[in-house]
Design a protein around this motif. Sequence first.
Motif, PDB file in Angstrom:
ATOM      1  N   MET A 174      83.050  25.776  39.619  1.00  0.00           N
ATOM      2  CA  MET A 174      84.401  25.655  39.069  1.00  0.00           C
ATOM      3  C   MET A 174      85.204  26.894  39.442  1.00  0.00           C
ATOM      4  SD  MET A 174      85.552  24.780  35.150  1.00  0.00           S
ATOM      5  CE  MET A 174      84.630  23.257  35.199  1.00  0.00           C
ATOM      6  N   SER A 175      86.457  26.670  39.796  1.00  0.00           N
ATOM      7  CA  SER A 175      87.316  27.753  40.247  1.00  0.00           C
ATOM      8  C   SER A 175      88.553  27.850  39.364  1.00  0.00           C
ATOM      9  CB  SER A 175      87.734  27.511  41.702  1.00  0.00           C
ATOM     10  OG  SER A 175      88.796  28.364  42.074  1.00  0.00           O
ATOM     11  N   ARG A 176      89.075  29.046  39.248  1.00  0.00           N
ATOM     12  CA  ARG A 176      90.300  29.221  38.464  1.00  0.00           C
ATOM     13  C   ARG A 176      91.500  28.571  39.145  1.00  0.00           C
ATOM     14  NH1 ARG A 176      89.858  34.057  41.316  1.00  0.00           N
ATOM     15  NH2 ARG A 176      91.809  34.982  42.103  1.00  0.00           N
ATOM     16  N   TRP A 180      91.480  25.517  40.372  1.00  0.00           N
ATOM     17  CA  TRP A 180      91.448  24.061  40.191  1.00  0.00           C
ATOM     18  C   TRP A 180      92.496  23.614  39.182  1.00  0.00           C
ATOM     19  CZ3 TRP A 180      85.643  22.315  39.597  1.00  0.00           C
ATOM     20  CH2 TRP A 180      84.972  22.568  40.799  1.00  0.00           C
ATOM     21  N   SER A 181      93.076  22.437  39.429  1.00  0.00           N
ATOM     22  CA  SER A 181      93.960  21.833  38.437  1.00  0.00           C
ATOM     23  C   SER A 181      93.124  21.279  37.292  1.00  0.00           C
ATOM     24  CB  SER A 181      94.772  20.697  39.069  1.00  0.00           C
ATOM     25  OG  SER A 181      93.922  19.627  39.431  1.00  0.00           O
ATOM     26  N   ALA A 182      93.781  20.996  36.184  1.00  0.00           N
ATOM     27  CA  ALA A 182      93.069  20.448  35.024  1.00  0.00           C
ATOM     28  C   ALA A 182      92.415  19.117  35.376  1.00  0.00           C
ATOM     29  CB  ALA A 182      94.034  20.286  33.855  1.00  0.00           C
ATOM     30  N   VAL A 201      91.163  18.097  38.247  1.00  0.00           N
ATOM     31  CA  VAL A 201      89.933  18.305  39.026  1.00  0.00           C
ATOM     32  C   VAL A 201      88.794  18.736  38.113  1.00  0.00           C
ATOM     33  CG1 VAL A 201      88.850  19.739  40.807  1.00  0.00           C
ATOM     34  CG2 VAL A 201      91.130  18.782  41.185  1.00  0.00           C
ATOM     35  N   ARG A 202      89.080  19.594  37.148  1.00  0.00           N
ATOM     36  CA  ARG A 202      88.038  20.046  36.237  1.00  0.00           C
ATOM     37  C   ARG A 202      87.479  18.902  35.404  1.00  0.00           C
ATOM     38  NH1 ARG A 202      91.456  24.655  35.732  1.00  0.00           N
ATOM     39  NH2 ARG A 202      92.432  23.808  33.848  1.00  0.00           N
ATOM     40  N   GLU A 203      88.308  17.901  35.130  1.00  0.00           N
ATOM     41  CA  GLU A 203      87.891  16.789  34.269  1.00  0.00           C
ATOM     42  C   GLU A 203      87.139  15.692  35.022  1.00  0.00           C
ATOM     43  OE1 GLU A 203      91.608  15.489  32.796  1.00  0.00           O
ATOM     44  OE2 GLU A 203      91.889  17.183  31.406  1.00  0.00           O
TER      45      GLU A 203
END
Length: 357
Positions: free
Chosen positions: A1-3, A5-7, A9-11
């Motif tokens: 996970m990268s800072r 990334w959009s929300a 993508v994280r989901e």
Amino acid sequence: MSRFWSARVRELVPYVPGEQPKISNLIKLNTNEHPFGPSPKAIAAMQAALNDDLRLYPDPNADALRQAISDYYDLAAQGGDQSWVFVGNGSDEVLAHAFHGLFQHDKPLLFPDISYSFYPVYAQLYDIAYETVPLTDSFAINPADYSRPNGGVIFPNPNAPTGCVLALDTIEQILQANRDVVVLVDEAYIDFGGDSAVALVGRYDNLLITHTLSKSRALAGLRVGLAIGQPHLIEALERIKNSFNSYPLGRVALAGAQAAFEDKAYFDSMQQMVIMQRDSLTAKLERLGFDVLPSGANFVFAQHPKHGGADLAQALRERAVVVRHFNKPRIDNFLRITVGTPDQHAALIDALSEILT
């Protein structure tokens, strides 16, 4: 996970395709690829397309391919033509455009609880609310279960991974109960058994059908898919495509796909071979004590009363045979086994015989 990334993508929980093993000498019966290869005319057409014209963009409208598809399905008999056809980079891309363009509504999308596992991924990607509808105890779709408020309906026919086929009159019941939303019938495997709902497309303005050349036309490596529906539905897909990628199919893919649809004699003979091998494989599995669901696809879905699916899949892999196991409720004891060649079936049955003794 990268800072970065959009929300969204994280989901996301991405789709996991069937394994493409890197180990040589495996018997590969896990991804429903055609065992007998594409039309020689399709290969020749692709070879002929490897020329200086590759410096030019392909036809963005894929007119020749769409006309070949329209002719193959005789859409003219229903008042249609190539404007009833959409093509894209594999049926997964076509499905993605349908989710984006036709299923983003206030009410939830409906699809079976045991079905193609890309559907919930697309729903998540496009922020579409959905509800899964349980199959019956015999793994069938009950049309009455889809007579409730929804923003659309989608299901494969034959279903995946079960292989069970839905009759056209049952599909009509679902269409008639959902006249105000799109009903998408995903026919990736229909050529191996069952009747295509293309026969209904002239009568139902809410019907969209998707197909792929990856299965029955043995062109999984080419990435060509299509949709058939009345022009107002096709226009929605075209609007999405042309806002995303106006040239989804290259010259080689267009040439190969057109030739594959035009070579009906080869297509028909190969499908009969797959059906014959499916019936033979089913009989051999049943002699080993497996319960095998009736299949209209190029795979079978089987379970053994004394052995768990995960254990059998692992034991087969240790014997260089790869099949598909789904660690999901209701089907975790099943194996999905692609129909292969006689030699591949012999290796599979030998390995199972050894495991089961």
